[in-house]
Write a protein that holds these residues in place. Structure first.
Motif, PDB file in Angstrom:
ATOM      1  N   SER A 176     -37.269  25.300  10.386  1.00  0.00           N
ATOM      2  CA  SER A 176     -36.746  26.601  10.773  1.00  0.00           C
ATOM      3  C   SER A 176     -35.969  26.494  12.087  1.00  0.00           C
ATOM      4  O   SER A 176     -34.861  27.028  12.219  1.00  0.00           O
ATOM      5  CB  SER A 176     -37.887  27.606  10.903  1.00  0.00           C
ATOM      6  N   THR A 229     -32.701  24.686  11.523  1.00  0.00           N
ATOM      7  CA  THR A 229     -31.743  25.593  10.883  1.00  0.00           C
ATOM      8  C   THR A 229     -31.093  26.513  11.918  1.00  0.00           C
ATOM      9  O   THR A 229     -29.875  26.682  11.920  1.00  0.00           O
ATOM     10  CB  THR A 229     -32.442  26.422   9.787  1.00  0.00           C
ATOM     11  N   LYS A 230     -31.905  27.079  12.793  1.00  0.00           N
ATOM     12  CA  LYS A 230     -31.371  27.961  13.842  1.00  0.00           C
ATOM     13  C   LYS A 230     -30.419  27.201  14.768  1.00  0.00           C
ATOM     14  O   LYS A 230     -29.372  27.724  15.158  1.00  0.00           O
ATOM     15  CB  LYS A 230     -32.517  28.566  14.649  1.00  0.00           C
TER      16      LYS A 230
END
Length: 172
Positions: free
Chosen positions: A160, A163-164
């Motif tokens: 996550s 991805t950010k």
């Protein structure tokens, strides 16, 4: 004059995937194409439809040795197809926080980037830890999300966060 050949009218073998999926791909802001760790025809097809690329690596000397050659070969390929393909960064994978080798190599990669940014992409801050679940990710199972596959713990948070970080780099 060459006439297009093959099912998708591609003269060049690295145009086949692009011609097959470009109408679909253009509907999305970001598409990730996972390619083998080489610059063969499959990877060239993935690069042909890309504006940027990421280099995943284990932070040790043997795994990082060829990074400048990869960057140069992708740069040469981008010139051949007359399309920019930018190195977005290096993703540290199979990371072991207790390894001095890993810590020292990450410092070295960052120093290499500072000294030669054209040949050494920046290193993403997110580290993907060593985990059996990642090795098993290629197994076919009924999981529609990373969170379902790996739960809400450390692995999910790592992906996550990465991805950010990638989306921020792309300005999304």
């Amino acid at each position: 004059m060459n006439t297009p050949v093959g099912k998708y009218g591609a003269i060049r073998p690295f145009d086949i995937l692009w011609r097959a999926v470009k109408d679909i791909v253009e509907q999305y802001d970001v598409v990730i194409v996972d390619c083998p760790p080489n610059l063969g025809k499959i990877t060239q097809n993935g690069l042909r439809m890309s504006q940027g690329f990421i280099i995943p690596t284990i932070p040790d000397i043997l795994s990082t040795y060829g990074i400048p050659q990869i960057v140069k070969r992708v740069r040469d390929f981008a010139e051949e197809i007359a399309e920019p393909i930018e190195p977005l960064g290096i993703v540290i994978q199979k990371y072991q926080a207790n390894s001095n080798v890993h810590g020292n190599m990450i410092k070295q990669l960052k120093q290499n980037h500072d000294a030669e940014p054209r040949n050494w992409p920046p290193v993403f801050e997110t580290r993907i830890p060593q985990a059996n679940q990642i090795a098993a990710a290629g197994e076919h199972a009924n999981h529609s999300t990373l969170k379902q596959k790996w739960g809400s713990g450390r692995l999910y948070e790592s992906f996550s966060n990465l991805t950010k970080e990638i989306l921020a780099k792309l300005g999304a």
